[in-house]
Design a protein around this motif. Structure first.
Motif, PDB file in Angstrom:
ATOM      1  N   GLN A   9       0.836  -1.200   0.000  1.00  0.00           N
ATOM      2  CA  GLN A   9       0.000   0.000   0.000  1.00  0.00           C
ATOM      3  C   GLN A   9       0.869   1.247   0.000  1.00  0.00           C
ATOM      4  O   GLN A   9       0.598   2.206  -0.725  1.00  0.00           O
ATOM      5  N   ARG A  15       3.938   1.564  -1.141  1.00  0.00           N
ATOM      6  CA  ARG A  15       4.547   1.703  -2.474  1.00  0.00           C
ATOM      7  C   ARG A  15       3.523   2.209  -3.486  1.00  0.00           C
ATOM      8  O   ARG A  15       3.852   2.998  -4.367  1.00  0.00           O
ATOM      9  N   LYS A  16       2.293   1.737  -3.359  1.00  0.00           N
ATOM     10  CA  LYS A  16       1.235   2.180  -4.272  1.00  0.00           C
ATOM     11  C   LYS A  16       0.985   3.673  -4.102  1.00  0.00           C
ATOM     12  O   LYS A  16       0.756   4.386  -5.072  1.00  0.00           O
ATOM     13  N   GLU A  17       1.060   4.149  -2.869  1.00  0.00           N
ATOM     14  CA  GLU A  17       0.848   5.568  -2.610  1.00  0.00           C
ATOM     15  C   GLU A  17       2.036   6.405  -3.077  1.00  0.00           C
ATOM     16  O   GLU A  17       1.872   7.553  -3.479  1.00  0.00           O
ATOM     17  N   ALA A  64       4.075   5.619  -5.659  1.00  0.00           N
ATOM     18  CA  ALA A  64       4.328   5.451  -7.093  1.00  0.00           C
ATOM     19  C   ALA A  64       4.015   6.699  -7.918  1.00  0.00           C
ATOM     20  O   ALA A  64       4.839   7.099  -8.751  1.00  0.00           O
TER      21      ALA A  64
END
Length: 82
Positions: free
Chosen positions: A44, A46-48, A50
């Motif tokens: 999560q 890393r997703k934020e 990216a």
């Protein structure tokens, strides 16, 4: 020791062994759940991050392209004010 006593002792040992196996399995399950939760949190994060990383990379590419373009113009003497 009679056959009944031997059977009872064997049964008790089997129950103890089964309990130990269950405890070990539960501990392994708990560790797997903890690891999964930690990995989900990292994913999560890393997703934020990216979109910001992609934005920075895009800006760096634009700046490098602009620098290369300016370098070529300077080398060829194009666009110089005289």
């Amino acid at each position: 020791m009679s056959a009944g006593e031997a059977h009872g002792q064997a049964e008790a040992k089997a129950e103890n062994a089964a309990g130990a196996v269950k405890d070990t399995a539960n501990q392994a399950l708990d560790k797997a759940i903890d690891a999964t939760s930690e990995n989900e949190g990292q994913a999560q994060l890393r997703k934020e991050e990216a979109p910001g990383i992609i934005q920075q990379t895009g800006e760096q590419v634009v700046n490098m392209a602009q620098g290369a373009y300016d370098g070529v113009k300077n080398t060829l003497g194009v666009g110089e004010k005289k």
